[in-house]
Design an enzyme around this catalytic site. Structure first.
Site, PDB file in Angstrom:
ATOM      1  CB  SER A 201      -0.944   0.030   0.591  1.00  0.00           C
ATOM      2  OG  SER A 201      -2.077   1.286   1.543  1.00  0.00           O
ATOM      3  CG  ASP A 327      -7.314  -1.682  -4.313  1.00  0.00           C
ATOM      4  OD1 ASP A 327      -7.395  -0.880  -2.966  1.00  0.00           O
ATOM      5  OD2 ASP A 327      -5.771  -2.081  -3.764  1.00  0.00           O
ATOM      6  CG  HIS A 356      -6.060  -1.471  -0.596  1.00  0.00           C
ATOM      7  ND1 HIS A 356      -5.187  -1.216  -0.955  1.00  0.00           N
ATOM      8  CD2 HIS A 356      -5.490  -1.069   1.059  1.00  0.00           C
ATOM      9  CE1 HIS A 356      -4.657  -0.783  -0.456  1.00  0.00           C
ATOM     10  NE2 HIS A 356      -4.351  -0.834   1.176  1.00  0.00           N
TER      11      HIS A 356
END
Length: 400
Positions: A201, A327, A356
């Site tokens: 991320s 996502d 995600h």
């Protein structure tokens, strides 16, 4: 209205089991034809990376089977937090406190490889997400996976994570100074160790900004992996600001980031400390704190510098990227597939579902051998243990 009454009468005449079976059949058909798909692979056709994947990573050529009862993107994002928390054991890290050049401190949590292996065994440095740490479910899963390979795993906890802040500065997506100090420390401590890195991320933004920089062109890292990276921060932020469900993530992250600043000792607190604590969204916080702390005009200016979708052509080492098309932190239109299709050292794999940092698979996704961890295992085994990095020389020109 007679046809409506006839339809209701017909439905009532059938058993509940019949109706349930019909609904289940429709769902299974939807799942099999619309959900289960092979990931999109964006890399230069018939290039070095394409050949390496074809030969060593059949998993990326196979269908991804998301957990049958969990295919909605927000569910794939949230539920793993609870499933993996219970199913992945606590990792017995050894903690090391690293003092940085400006007096700040951060902690490195280290899981050594199997006993009996030399100190120069391969090492992977992991950069967790925006509010993540070595304790998060995905960090623990990656740590255990690395150890099973005989690879040292080092989780890079950002300032303010695990230990108190010693400076007024925390961290942001485009500042990689702390990571460079960590990298120098690891390179010296484990001399001769082949180095890999994984960014998850926002950690992927930090790693991507480093690898695409002039300093990154000279990096001692041999290969890297990016997981659920929000390539285009503007598009990702717009998605997170879409009500009603995505804004829940937005506000939750903002609250946790404000919590880090709230713990600052009074002498370290910025002048607008009270305003910062009132921030309810990530953009508000970036306008009031992040942009000011790191020298940007405002949040938009910060996002311009943080985004990496327009920088990957500058990366010179092999990087495997894993994203999902649904996502909520990065819609598929923000993923630079066209650029990756022209590159011989970048491969972006995009699954149809996965949320995600989710990628849950199987009816009962409680084991450590989940999709994300299996790809991590095979990639770094190929690159660090089976001489895959020898196919990618630093001096090779990378062009698009």
């Amino acid at each position: 209205m007679e046809w409506v009454e006839s339809l209701i009468h017909t439905l009532n005449s059938h058993s509940k089991w019949y109706i349930a079976s019909a609904i289940t059949s429709c769902y299974m058909l939807y799942y099999l034809f619309e959900v289960v798909k092979k990931p999109i692979l964006a890399t230069k056709p018939k290039g070095k990376f394409s050949e390496l994947i074809e030969k060593n990573m059949p998993i990326l050529k196979e269908n991804f089977w998301p957990t049958l009862w969990c295919i909605e993107p927000r569910a794939q994002t949230i539920i793993p937090l609870f499933v993996r928390k219970r199913s992945i054991p606590v990792v017995p890290y050894k903690r090391e406190i690293l003092t940085l050049k400006d007096g700040g401190e951060l902690c490195l949590d280290i899981l050594e490889p199997k006993e009996g292996l030399p100190s120069n065994a391969p090492t992977i440095i992991a950069i967790p997400g925006i509010t993540g740490s070595s304790r998060t479910d995905y960090s623990r899963g990656l740590a255990w996976t690395a150890q099973s390979l005989g690879i040292r795993f080092i989780a890079f906890n950002q300032r303010g994570s695990g230990i108190p802040l010693k400076t007024a500065r925390t961290y942001c997506a485009c500042n990689y100074e702390d990571f460079m100090e960590v990298l120098d420390h690891v390179k010296t401590k484990y001399e001769g160790s082949l180095l890999g890195a994984v960014g998850i991320s926002m950690g992927g933004l930090i790693l991507g900004n480093y690898l695409s920089s002039p300093e990154g062109a000279k990096t001692p890292i041999s290969c890297a992996m990016l997981i659920s990276v929000p390539w285009n921060v503007h598009i990702g932020m717009k998605s997170l600001e879409t009500p009603p469900l995505n804004t829940v993530f937005n506000r939750r992250i903002a609250t946790r980031l404000c919590g880090i600043i709230k713990k600052m000792d009074p002498p370290l607190r910025p002048d607008n400390y009270d305003d910062i604590l009132k921030c309810e969204t990530i953009r508000d916080l970036d306008n009031n704190y992040t942009a000011r702390a790191f020298g940007y005009k405002d949040a938009n200016d910060y996002y311009d510098h943080a985004t990496i979708h327009d920088k990957i052509h500058k990366v010179t080492l092999p990087v495997l990227c894993l994203n999902s098309a649904d996502d909520p932190f990065q819609p598929v239109e923000g993923i630079p597939l066209d650029v990756a299709n022209k590159m011989d050292n970048i491969c972006i794999a995009v699954t149809s579902r996965g949320g995600h940092i989710g990628f849950m698979e199987g009816i009962c996704p409680t084991n450590k051998e989940q999709y994300m961890f299996r790809i991590f295992y095979k990639y770094f085994k190929t690159m660090l243990l089976e001489d895959g990095v020898n196919n990618f020389k630093k001096e090779d020109d990378v062009s698009i």
